[in-house]
Design an enzyme around this catalytic site. Structure first.
Site, short mmCIF file in Angstrom:
data_model
loop_
_atom_site.label_atom_id
_atom_site.label_comp_id
_atom_site.label_asym_id
_atom_site.label_seq_id
_atom_site.Cartn_x
_atom_site.Cartn_y
_atom_site.Cartn_z
N ASP A 81 0.80 -1.23 0.00
CA ASP A 81 0.00 0.00 0.00
C ASP A 81 0.84 1.28 0.00
O ASP A 81 0.31 2.36 0.26
CB ASP A 81 -0.99 0.01 1.17
CG ASP A 81 -0.33 -0.25 2.52
OD1 ASP A 81 0.84 0.15 2.71
OD2 ASP A 81 -0.99 -0.84 3.39
N ARG B 116 1.14 6.92 0.14
CA ARG B 116 0.37 5.91 0.87
C ARG B 116 -1.01 5.88 0.26
O ARG B 116 -1.69 6.90 0.18
CB ARG B 116 0.32 6.29 2.35
CG ARG B 116 -0.58 5.40 3.21
CD ARG B 116 -0.08 3.95 3.18
NE ARG B 116 -0.70 3.13 4.19
CZ ARG B 116 -1.90 2.57 4.08
NH1 ARG B 116 -2.65 2.79 3.02
NH2 ARG B 116 -2.36 1.81 5.05
N ASP C 127 -5.49 -1.22 3.39
CA ASP C 127 -4.40 -1.62 4.26
C ASP C 127 -3.98 -3.03 3.89
O ASP C 127 -4.75 -3.98 4.10
CB ASP C 127 -4.85 -1.55 5.72
CG ASP C 127 -3.71 -1.72 6.70
OD1 ASP C 127 -2.56 -1.36 6.38
OD2 ASP C 127 -3.97 -2.23 7.81
N THR C 128 -2.80 -3.17 3.32
CA THR C 128 -2.29 -4.50 2.97
C THR C 128 -1.54 -5.08 4.17
O THR C 128 -1.08 -4.33 5.04
CB THR C 128 -1.36 -4.44 1.75
OG1 THR C 128 -0.23 -3.61 2.04
CG2 THR C 128 -2.11 -3.90 0.52
N GLU D 125 1.30 -6.33 6.56
CA GLU D 125 2.63 -5.76 6.78
C GLU D 125 3.74 -6.65 6.24
O GLU D 125 3.68 -7.87 6.35
CB GLU D 125 2.87 -5.52 8.27
CG GLU D 125 1.95 -4.51 8.92
CD GLU D 125 2.07 -3.10 8.37
OE1 GLU D 125 3.12 -2.77 7.78
OE2 GLU D 125 1.12 -2.33 8.52
N ARG E 76 4.09 10.80 4.44
CA ARG E 76 3.78 10.27 3.11
C ARG E 76 2.59 11.02 2.50
O ARG E 76 1.64 11.37 3.21
CB ARG E 76 3.44 8.78 3.20
CG ARG E 76 4.59 7.93 3.69
CD ARG E 76 4.21 6.48 3.86
NE ARG E 76 3.20 6.33 4.91
CZ ARG E 76 2.78 5.17 5.39
NH1 ARG E 76 3.26 4.04 4.91
NH2 ARG E 76 1.86 5.13 6.34
#
Length: 192
Positions: free
Chosen positions: A62, A76, A81-82, A84, A127
Site C-alpha cells: 500500500d 500511501r 491496508d495491505t 505488513e 507520506r
C-alpha cells in the site's frame, strides 16, 4: 569596481531570491497531481515530460514511490491496508508478500499514474496520501487491491471520498474468500 558591475549583469533568472524560487517550485510540484488541475506554464513550469507522476518503486502493498515533477514522493494509498511486510515493530503478516508482489505487478517502475488527494495531504509519517489510478487503462489501484483480496479497508476520516466503493470491493473479496480472506482468514495474521 568589477564587483559592482557583476551584480548589475546578473541574469534575469537569478534576480529572485532563492527562497522565492523554491516556493514557486514547491507550488508547481504540489499542484501537479490534483485532479483537474491544468498544467502550469511560465518560466517556473516543470518540463512537460516531468509533469506526469511516474512510479519509481513499490515499497510494499500500500505504499509506492512516485516521481512528481522532480521530487520522489512516498505515496500511501488511501482507504486500503495491505498486510505488513516492512513495519519496524510488527512481524511480516500472512499474504503481505503476495500483496507487495501484486502492487509491483500493477505498478512497475515507469508506470504513469494519476493521483487524487482527499482532505488531508499527508499522513503522520510524511507520506503523500492519494488514490492511485494507472494512466494507461484507468485502473483504480486502491480498489483493485481490495477487490482481489490483497487489502482490507482502512477508513480514516476525513479521507473518505471513495470509502463506500472500497468497502464494497473488500466485502466482495471476503465473500469469495479471495486473497488474504481465504489464505489467512482475514487481515492481521502473522505469516507462518
Amino acid at each position: 569596481m568589477s564587483a559592482p558591475r557583476a551584480r548589475h549583469h546578473t541574469p534575469a533568472r537569478r534576480r529572485l531570491p532563492r527562497p522565492a524560487v523554491a516556493a514557486v517550485s514547491t507550488a508547481v510540484v504540489l499542484a501537479v497531481p490534483v485532479v483537474g488541475c491544468s498544467p502550469p506554464s511560465g518560466p517556473h513550469a516543470v518540463p512537460s515530460e516531468a509533469r506526469e507522476p511516474t512510479v519509481v518503486e513499490v515499497v510494499d502493498g500500500d505504499t509506492v514511490v512516485v516521481r512528481v515533477g522532480r521530487v520522489d514522493e512516498h505515496v500511501r494509498l488511501i482507504g486500503v491496508d495491505t498486510p505488513e511486510t516492512k513495519h519496524p515493530s510488527k512481524p511480516v503478516e500472512c499474504f503481505g508478500r503476495e500483496a507487495s508482489a501484486f502492487t509491483r505487478a500493477v505498478l512497475p517502475p515507469g508506470t504513469v499514474v494519476r493521483l487524487e488527494r482527499d482532505v488531508e495531504e499527508r499522513d503522520p509519517y510524511g507520506r503523500l496520501l492519494a488514490y492511485v489510478w494507472r494512466q494507461s487503462d484507468g485502473a483504480f489501484v486502491n480498489r483493485e487491491l481490495a477487490e482481489q483480496g490483497y487489502a482490507a479497508t482502512l477508513t480514516i476520516p476525513p479521507n473518505v471520498a471513495h470509502a463506500d466503493e472500497l468497502v464494497a470491493a473488500a466485502r466482495r473479496a471476503r465473500e469469495r474468500g479471495a486473497g488474504l480472506w481465504g489464505a489467512c482468514g482475514g487481515p492481521g495474521v502473522p505469516a507462518r
